[in-house]
Design an enzyme around this catalytic site. Structure first.
Site, PDB file in Angstrom:
ATOM      1  N   ASN A 142      -0.420   9.025  14.774  1.00 51.02           N
ATOM      2  CA  ASN A 142      -1.493   8.021  14.759  1.00 51.02           C
ATOM      3  C   ASN A 142      -2.139   7.853  16.128  1.00 51.02           C
ATOM      4  O   ASN A 142      -3.331   7.559  16.233  1.00 51.02           O
ATOM      5  CB  ASN A 142      -0.966   6.695  14.221  1.00 51.02           C
ATOM      6  N   TYR A 179       0.815  -1.226   0.000  1.00 46.39           N
ATOM      7  CA  TYR A 179       0.000   0.000   0.000  1.00 46.39           C
ATOM      8  C   TYR A 179       0.847   1.274   0.000  1.00 46.39           C
ATOM      9  O   TYR A 179       0.421   2.298  -0.517  1.00 46.39           O
ATOM     10  CB  TYR A 179      -0.936   0.006   1.214  1.00 46.39           C
ATOM     11  N   LYS A 228     -12.380   0.756   6.352  1.00 45.13           N
ATOM     12  CA  LYS A 228     -13.052   2.049   6.198  1.00 45.13           C
ATOM     13  C   LYS A 228     -13.607   2.162   4.785  1.00 45.13           C
ATOM     14  O   LYS A 228     -13.429   1.254   3.968  1.00 45.13           O
ATOM     15  CB  LYS A 228     -12.133   3.219   6.543  1.00 45.13           C
ATOM     16  N   ARG A 277      -4.759  10.542  16.709  1.00 50.93           N
ATOM     17  CA  ARG A 277      -6.036  10.219  16.064  1.00 50.93           C
ATOM     18  C   ARG A 277      -6.779   9.115  16.828  1.00 50.93           C
ATOM     19  O   ARG A 277      -7.989   9.205  17.040  1.00 50.93           O
ATOM     20  CB  ARG A 277      -5.783   9.812  14.604  1.00 50.93           C
ATOM     21  N   HIS A 328     -17.988  25.303  18.383  1.00 55.01           N
ATOM     22  CA  HIS A 328     -17.079  26.041  19.265  1.00 55.01           C
ATOM     23  C   HIS A 328     -15.732  26.198  18.536  1.00 55.01           C
ATOM     24  O   HIS A 328     -15.264  25.250  17.912  1.00 55.01           O
ATOM     25  CB  HIS A 328     -16.902  25.247  20.575  1.00 55.01           C
ATOM     26  N   CYS A 333      -2.711   0.881  10.946  1.00 60.68           N
ATOM     27  CA  CYS A 333      -1.959   2.025  11.465  1.00 60.68           C
ATOM     28  C   CYS A 333      -2.516   2.459  12.808  1.00 60.68           C
ATOM     29  O   CYS A 333      -1.879   2.291  13.848  1.00 60.68           O
ATOM     30  CB  CYS A 333      -2.047   3.175  10.478  1.00 60.68           C
ATOM     31  N   ASP A 377       9.789  -6.695  -4.671  1.00 63.49           N
ATOM     32  CA  ASP A 377       8.931  -7.365  -3.691  1.00 63.49           C
ATOM     33  C   ASP A 377       9.218  -8.848  -3.788  1.00 63.49           C
ATOM     34  O   ASP A 377       9.362  -9.385  -4.888  1.00 63.49           O
ATOM     35  CB  ASP A 377       7.449  -7.092  -3.989  1.00 63.49           C
ATOM     36  N   LYS A 392       5.873   9.934  14.098  1.00 59.75           N
ATOM     37  CA  LYS A 392       4.923   9.099  13.351  1.00 59.75           C
ATOM     38  C   LYS A 392       3.955   8.365  14.279  1.00 59.75           C
ATOM     39  O   LYS A 392       2.732   8.370  14.078  1.00 59.75           O
ATOM     40  CB  LYS A 392       5.695   8.098  12.489  1.00 59.75           C
TER      41      LYS A 392
HETATM   42  N1  SAJ Z   1     -12.294   6.312  12.223  1.00 56.85           N
HETATM   43  C1  SAJ Z   1     -13.344   6.575  13.126  1.00 56.85           C
HETATM   44  N2  SAJ Z   1     -13.722   7.862  13.332  1.00 56.85           N
HETATM   45  C2  SAJ Z   1     -13.119   8.907  12.710  1.00 56.85           C
HETATM   46  C3  SAJ Z   1     -12.050   8.654  11.831  1.00 56.85           C
HETATM   47  C4  SAJ Z   1     -11.665   7.336  11.601  1.00 56.85           C
HETATM   48  O1  SAJ Z   1     -13.917   5.644  13.709  1.00 56.85           O
HETATM   49  O2  SAJ Z   1     -13.533  10.051  12.938  1.00 56.85           O
HETATM   50  C5  SAJ Z   1     -11.861   4.929  11.964  1.00 56.85           C
HETATM   51  C6  SAJ Z   1     -11.928   4.519  10.488  1.00 56.85           C
HETATM   52  O3  SAJ Z   1     -13.205   4.089  10.130  1.00 56.85           O
HETATM   53  C7  SAJ Z   1     -10.878   3.423  10.436  1.00 56.85           C
HETATM   54  C8  SAJ Z   1      -9.830   3.901  11.428  1.00 56.85           C
HETATM   55  O4  SAJ Z   1     -10.488   4.823  12.277  1.00 56.85           O
HETATM   56  O5  SAJ Z   1     -11.404   2.185  10.858  1.00 56.85           O
HETATM   57  C9  SAJ Z   1      -8.591   4.535  10.834  1.00 56.85           C
HETATM   58  O6  SAJ Z   1      -8.943   5.317   9.721  1.00 56.85           O
HETATM   59  P1  SAJ Z   1      -8.302   6.722   9.351  1.00 56.85           P
HETATM   60  O7  SAJ Z   1      -8.945   7.140   8.084  1.00 56.85           O
HETATM   61  O8  SAJ Z   1      -8.390   7.670  10.465  1.00 56.85           O
HETATM   62  O9  SAJ Z   1      -6.734   6.436   9.192  1.00 56.85           O
HETATM   63  P2  SAJ Z   1      -5.868   5.321   8.417  1.00 56.85           P
HETATM   64  O10 SAJ Z   1      -5.575   4.220   9.380  1.00 56.85           O
HETATM   65  O11 SAJ Z   1      -6.473   4.947   7.122  1.00 56.85           O
HETATM   66  O12 SAJ Z   1      -4.529   6.158   8.114  1.00 56.85           O
HETATM   67  C10 SAJ Z   1      -3.791   6.701   9.184  1.00 56.85           C
HETATM   68  C11 SAJ Z   1      -3.480   8.183   8.903  1.00 56.85           C
HETATM   69  N3  SAJ Z   1      -2.979   8.835  10.089  1.00 56.85           N
HETATM   70  C12 SAJ Z   1      -3.495   9.988  10.583  1.00 56.85           C
HETATM   71  O13 SAJ Z   1      -4.450  10.523  10.082  1.00 56.85           O
HETATM   72  C13 SAJ Z   1      -2.830  10.580  11.767  1.00 56.85           C
HETATM   73  C14 SAJ Z   1      -2.475   8.285   7.757  1.00 56.85           C
HETATM   74  O14 SAJ Z   1      -2.089   9.644   7.578  1.00 56.85           O
HETATM   75  C15 SAJ Z   1      -1.238   7.428   8.054  1.00 56.85           C
HETATM   76  O15 SAJ Z   1      -0.317   7.490   6.972  1.00 56.85           O
HETATM   77  C16 SAJ Z   1      -1.703   6.004   8.217  1.00 56.85           C
HETATM   78  O16 SAJ Z   1      -2.584   5.950   9.337  1.00 56.85           O
HETATM   79  C17 SAJ Z   1      -0.497   5.099   8.436  1.00 56.85           C
HETATM   80  O17 SAJ Z   1      -0.105   4.395   7.463  1.00 56.85           O
HETATM   81  O18 SAJ Z   1       0.098   5.123   9.508  1.00 56.85           O
END
Ligand code: SAJ
Length: 401
Positions: free
Chosen positions: A200, A10, A310, A203, A234, A250, A30, A196
């Site tokens: 994550n 990916y 997702k 989030r 707000h 991630c 790969d 890094k």
């Molecule tokens: N999710 C929620 N609520 C939200 C946002 C997401 O429940 O408000 C869930 C999604 O459905 C999913 C999971 O969280 O199951 C993660 O999804 P995501 O879209 O937030 O992130 P990833 O895992 O696809 O990608 C993340 C990203 N990191 C951040 O936003 C800080 C991306 O920038 C990184 O490159 C990636 O991890 C990685 O490879 O580490």
């Protein structure tokens, strides 16, 4: 200048293509023959917005080839998976260590090895440096692109380059600067590793907050979406969306590295991860309440819409649906039905590959993933009992988290 990208998954595939489009000579490596064969036939190996165009443009430049062999080049970019050990919660750097060993077998003194895979702070010092047996430069350039918007983010995201020497850091920053118009920041290796994981974790903790609010509101008859909508007006509040859990490789993985390495200190992170992990079970509990309310006892006509972690991606690693099914196996004899437009192969039992067939066989639909397909076809659900974990359905007969 030649670059060998190791790992064409990916992250590695789009990265190698972007590098080729930026004018570098790239060899993508790969060890999975099937992936290399497909790419050499001109077939992209996963779905992502803009990936095919990026691929076709890169092939046209003549700057890229794919192989299973490691190459003798100036720069190596390693983008292989870094899972976590389920018991210790620490990063499992085996793939990275093996990739570096393989690079060391072919590279010459003076080569630069850039690790893009996510690792916890100190991993490069503790696990990679001891195996270095040549005069090579080690750099950490953690990937940051988000599945679903990868190609855009590769071109626009800021990048972090961690290196022992400023000079090497700047050289690598120059390479990445040719692929992105975002700022390229140079720091030391451990700080780069930490940034890094912290991104994550930030989030994950914020999603956990939204998930906990959903539980509180559900417990006391409040509408969490209404609460969040108002709070977010707000100027300093920005609450994320609650959901059926957190998947992917991630956000559901990296924060555990900090819990594993700093178990006494990382209390908030630990709690947040447990909250996110509890969501599939919470969904199942809410669904059982809904079934009871509707006098339904037969779980065989309950269907899960969505298997990926997702929306609009074909990646199902650690997906909330898979987590829910695991949990359900322990508590319910009747398997639930499952459908996802992005998953063509059979990965779970009772899986459907056609939306209409799926809907024919279920009375209750649990929306786990907000794929565009279901948003565009919501009217097909109008006669169903709907449990919408994603807050995308406006039909009157809908239950939410
Ligand atoms: N999710 C929620 N609520 C939200 C946002 C997401 O429940 O408000 C869930 C999604 O459905 C999913 C999971 O969280 O199951 C993660 O999804 P995501 O879209 O937030 O992130 P990833 O895992 O696809 O990608 C993340 C990203 N990191 C951040 O936003 C800080 C991306 O920038 C990184 O490159 C990636 O991890 C990685 O490879 O580490």
């Amino acid at each position: 200048m030649k670059i060998n990208v190791i790992g064409l998954g990916y992250i590695g595939l789009p990265t190698s293509l972007t590098m080729a489009n930026a004018g570098f000579q790239v060899i993508g490596t790969d060890y999975n023959k099937k992936i290399v064969e497909k790419l050499n036939k001109g077939i992209v190996t996963f779905k992502e917005d803009g990936l095919e165009d990026l691929f076709n443009n890169a092939i046209k430049t003549g700057n890229i080839t794919f192989t299973t062999e490691y190459q003798k080049v100036d720069y190596y970019i390693i983008s292989v998976p870094t899972p976590y050990d389920k018991f210790s919660k620490k990063v499992d750097a085996t793939y990275v260590v093996n990739a570096v060993k393989d690079v060391l077998n072919v590279c010459e003194d003076g080569a630069t090895i850039i690790i893009e895979s996510t690792v916890s702070p100190g991993t490069i010092e503790k696990e990679i440096k001891p195996i270095i047996n040549k005069k090579v430069n080690l750099v950490h350039a953690p990937e940051r692109i988000i599945p679903g918007n990868m190609i855009y983010e590769l071109k626009h995201n800021s990048r972090t380059i961690g290196a022992d020497s400023k000079e090497i850091g700047e050289k690598v920053a120059e390479i990445y600067g040719k692929t992105t118009d975002g700022e390229v920041v140079v720091t030391d290796i451990k700080s780069a590793e930490m940034t890094k994981v912290v991104e994550n974790t930030f989030r994950a903790v914020n999603i956990a907050f939204a998930n906990e609010l959903a539980k509180i509101c559900s417990h006391d008859g409040m509408n969490v979406y209404e609460i969040i909508r108002i709070c977010n007006k707000h100027p300093r509040v920005n609450i994320l969306n609650p959901g059926p859990g957190v998947g992917g490789h991630c956000i559901s993985v990296d924060p555990w590295f900090l819990v594993g390495d700093y178990p006494q200190i990382a209390q908030l992170i630990n709690a947040a991860m447990h909250i996110n992990d509890s969501m599939p079970e919470f969904v199942l509990k809410r669904v059982s309440e809904v079934l009871e309310e509707n006098n339904i006892t037969d779980y065989s006509r309950v269907g899960l819409y969505g298997l990926t972690y997702k929306e609009n991606v074909d990646d199902y690693r650690e997906s909330p649906t898979l987590q829910l099914l695991e949990h359900q196996k322990e508590h319910l004899a009747t398997p639930l039905k499952v459908y996802d437009p992005y998953i063509k192969e059979d990965i779970v039992s009772n899986q459907y590959h056609d939306l209409h067939e799926f809907l024919k066989d279920v009375d209750v639909v649990i929306i786990m993933v907000k794929h565009q397909e279901i948003i565009d076809n919501m009217n097909l659900l109008k006669d169903k009992i709907i449990f919408d974990t994603q807050n995308v359905c406006q039909l009157p007969n809908v239950y939410k988290l």
